[in-house]
Scaffold this motif. Structure first.
Motif, mmCIF file in Angstrom:
data_model
loop_
_atom_site.group_PDB
_atom_site.id
_atom_site.type_symbol
_atom_site.label_atom_id
_atom_site.label_comp_id
_atom_site.label_asym_id
_atom_site.label_seq_id
_atom_site.Cartn_x
_atom_site.Cartn_y
_atom_site.Cartn_z
ATOM 1 N N UNK A 159 10.071 -6.296 -7.107
ATOM 2 C CA UNK A 159 10.774 -5.043 -6.824
ATOM 3 C C UNK A 159 10.749 -4.874 -5.308
ATOM 4 N N UNK A 160 11.928 -4.984 -4.683
ATOM 5 C CA UNK A 160 11.990 -4.932 -3.218
ATOM 6 C C UNK A 160 11.911 -3.489 -2.717
ATOM 7 N N UNK A 161 11.704 -3.353 -1.409
ATOM 8 C CA UNK A 161 11.338 -2.067 -0.822
ATOM 9 C C UNK A 161 12.297 -0.921 -1.165
ATOM 10 N N UNK A 162 11.737 0.268 -1.185
ATOM 11 C CA UNK A 162 12.463 1.539 -1.355
ATOM 12 C C UNK A 162 13.152 1.706 -2.704
ATOM 13 N N UNK A 163 12.772 0.927 -3.699
ATOM 14 C CA UNK A 163 13.388 1.076 -5.016
ATOM 15 C C UNK A 163 12.537 1.947 -5.932
ATOM 16 N N UNK A 164 13.170 2.409 -7.010
ATOM 17 C CA UNK A 164 12.477 3.256 -7.981
ATOM 18 C C UNK A 164 12.715 2.724 -9.382
ATOM 19 N N UNK A 174 0.806 -1.231 0.000
ATOM 20 C CA UNK A 174 0.000 0.000 0.000
ATOM 21 C C UNK A 174 0.835 1.276 0.000
ATOM 22 N N UNK A 175 2.093 1.207 0.458
ATOM 23 C CA UNK A 175 2.915 2.417 0.490
ATOM 24 C C UNK A 175 3.620 2.688 -0.849
ATOM 25 N N UNK A 176 3.468 1.814 -1.815
ATOM 26 C CA UNK A 176 4.124 2.028 -3.120
ATOM 27 C C UNK A 176 3.363 3.070 -3.928
ATOM 28 N N UNK A 177 4.096 3.808 -4.767
ATOM 29 C CA UNK A 177 3.471 4.798 -5.647
ATOM 30 C C UNK A 177 3.643 4.337 -7.091
ATOM 31 N N UNK A 178 2.531 4.101 -7.754
ATOM 32 C CA UNK A 178 2.613 3.603 -9.129
ATOM 33 C C UNK A 178 1.910 4.572 -10.058
ATOM 34 N N UNK A 179 2.618 5.036 -11.049
ATOM 35 C CA UNK A 179 2.018 5.961 -12.010
ATOM 36 C C UNK A 179 0.846 5.266 -12.707
ATOM 37 N N UNK A 180 -0.265 5.973 -12.885
ATOM 38 C CA UNK A 180 -1.438 5.330 -13.496
ATOM 39 C C UNK A 180 -1.182 4.816 -14.913
ATOM 40 N N UNK A 221 3.809 -10.186 -10.432
ATOM 41 C CA UNK A 221 4.707 -9.134 -9.950
ATOM 42 C C UNK A 221 4.463 -8.879 -8.465
ATOM 43 N N UNK A 222 5.554 -8.600 -7.742
ATOM 44 C CA UNK A 222 5.449 -8.180 -6.352
ATOM 45 C C UNK A 222 6.160 -6.836 -6.208
ATOM 46 N N UNK A 223 5.445 -5.857 -5.712
ATOM 47 C CA UNK A 223 6.009 -4.513 -5.524
ATOM 48 C C UNK A 223 6.057 -4.242 -4.017
ATOM 49 N N UNK A 224 7.273 -3.945 -3.519
ATOM 50 C CA UNK A 224 7.486 -3.783 -2.085
ATOM 51 C C UNK A 224 7.136 -2.407 -1.547
ATOM 52 N N UNK A 225 7.399 -2.216 -0.264
ATOM 53 C CA UNK A 225 7.062 -0.982 0.439
ATOM 54 C C UNK A 225 7.867 0.198 -0.113
ATOM 55 N N UNK A 226 7.220 1.340 -0.196
ATOM 56 C CA UNK A 226 7.852 2.606 -0.616
ATOM 57 C C UNK A 226 8.518 2.559 -1.988
ATOM 58 N N UNK A 227 8.060 1.680 -2.834
ATOM 59 C CA UNK A 227 8.609 1.619 -4.196
ATOM 60 C C UNK A 227 7.922 2.687 -5.040
ATOM 61 N N UNK A 228 8.663 3.271 -5.974
ATOM 62 C CA UNK A 228 8.069 4.238 -6.895
ATOM 63 C C UNK A 228 8.203 3.727 -8.323
ATOM 64 N N UNK A 229 7.089 3.654 -9.029
ATOM 65 C CA UNK A 229 7.093 3.185 -10.414
ATOM 66 C C UNK A 229 6.615 4.340 -11.306
#
Ligand code: GDD
Ligand code: MG
Length: 361
Positions: free
Chosen positions: A292-297, A259-265, A273-281
């Motif tokens: 994609x593990x946590x805190x990555x962009x 839930x803390x990940x930010x994904x561009x619409x 796919x698994x997207x970790x905490x604080x990830x930005x896509x």
């Protein structure tokens, strides 16, 4: 009931991830691998869990002690001064494992499945032998311990061959056991392999049975299998816990998004796919069959396919990562780079293409 999880070894096959985090703590489906097992043991009624550790115990204690309350179990760390293999740790933890006469579970820490601990315990009690190995079928049995059955007595093991060079069968040791306490008396306190030294003796005594696993199974101790295991795990969530999967117009098939990940619409995530905490896509990014593990962009318009992006890493714009590429912790991939099957060690910056399998140090 009691259980011991074998969490030793250096996890070399899961490098570069295990250069930063011990294998059992690497997130699988966004939770440390070993938590899946702790949770399953607890829900089968296990109250005492021993973690047999020989490598970086401090990190493990720090991360896992807090889960004792959450799962209602006592977690003790049994620390080896020299690696005791897969049997020695049972002797070292004798006090806990023999505190009552009930059988105990033993788990390899890198195997994932729908852990059938309750039925396994019932099965073990019913046959009355000293040990039960969970068995599964695979296509490539030479990487595993192979089980051959007694023809006359179903489920009684006739032969156990660890990593056979010649084909003996495709039913293998899934790395999950339940053993009666007297098995500990057969083990000395020294480096010992349960597969090579203890199981053959139990087979000889006609005391070792196998229990066929239902559903998926994978040893996720190497990158390729970690990704295949992720696909199987997400499928199983789809069947049993679909509410844990992400949904939305930019999600395709099975995916978990913290839930803390930010994904561009405009990005497309999935399948598998698994997207970790604080990830930005970023904008226009496409990710399939990857973690994609946590805190990555991942920056705009990049394609990430069959790849594990380690923690706090950055993938630039217009990159293409594929072919079981693994980025370690804090890696930077510059814009417009192509990586195919590269294993990039922590803290590296990549500014030229890696067109074929290579270790970047
Ligand atoms: N405490 C401790 N000490 N644990 C250890 C040690 C040690 O010295 N050495 C290995 N382990 C742990 C590993 O962390 C892992 O959880 C488990 O023991 C098995 O080691 P692996 O290195 O993962 O073995 P493997 O995958 O080659 O083979 C094993 O697993 C297969 C299933 O995945 C065997 O048990 C095979 O028979 C089995 O088929
Ligand atoms: Mg393994």
């Amino acid at each position: 009931m009691k259980g011991l999880i074998l969490v030793g070894g250096y996890g070399t096959r899961l490098r570069p991830l295990t250069l930063t985090v011990p294998k059992p703590l690497v997130e699988f489906g966004n939770r440390p691998m070993i938590l899946h097992q702790i949770e399953a043991l607890a829900s089968a009624g296990v109250t005492d869990i021993v973690l047999a550790v020989n490598y970086r115990p401090e990190v493990m204690v720090e991360t896992l002690k807090k889960y004792e309350q959450e799962y209602g179990v006592s977690i003790t760390f049994s620390v080896e001064t020299e690696p005791l293999g897969t049997a020695g740790p049972l002797k070292l933890a004798e006090k806990v494992l023999k505190k009552d006469s009930s059988p105990f579970f033993v788990l390899n820490s890198d195997v994932i499945c729908e852990y059938p601990f309750k039925v396994l315990a019932d099965f073990h009690k019913a046959h009355g032998g000293k040990g039960t190995i969970v068995a599964t079928k695979v296509d490539e049995p030479s990487k595993y311990g192979v089980i051959v059955h007694d023809i006359a007595t179903p489920n009684l093991i006739d032969r156990f061959v660890e990593k056979p060079v010649e084909f003996v069968g495709n039913r293998i040791n899934a790395g999950l056991y339940i053993l009666s306490p007297e098995v500990i008396d057969m083990i000395d306190l020294k480096p010992t392999s349960i597969e090579k030294e203890t199981f053959p003796v139990l087979v000889e005594q006609k005391q070792l049975y196998s229990f066929d696993l239902e559903g998926y199974w994978m040893d996720v101790g190497q990158p390729k299998d970690f990704l295949s295991g992720t696909v199987l795990y997400l499928n199983s969530l789809r069947k049993h816990n679909p509410q844990k999967l992400a949904s939305g117009s930019n999600v395709i098939g099975n995916a978990i998004v913290d839930p803390s990940a930010t994904i561009d619409p405009s990005a497309k995530i999935g399948p598998d796919v698994v997207i970790g905490a604080n990830v930005t896509i970023g904008e226009g990014v496409r990710i399939t069959r990857s973690v994609v593990l946590s805190n990555s962009t991942v920056k705009a318009h990049s394609l990430v396919k069959s790849t594990i992006v380690g923690w706090a890493s950055t993938v630039g714009q217009w990159c293409r990562l594929e072919g079981v590429t693994v980025l370690g912790d804090d890696v930077e991939v510059k814009d417009e780079i192509y990586i195919n099957g590269g294993k990039v060690l922590p803290h590296k910056s990549i500014s030229s293409n890696v067109p074929a399998e290579a270790i970047i140090m």
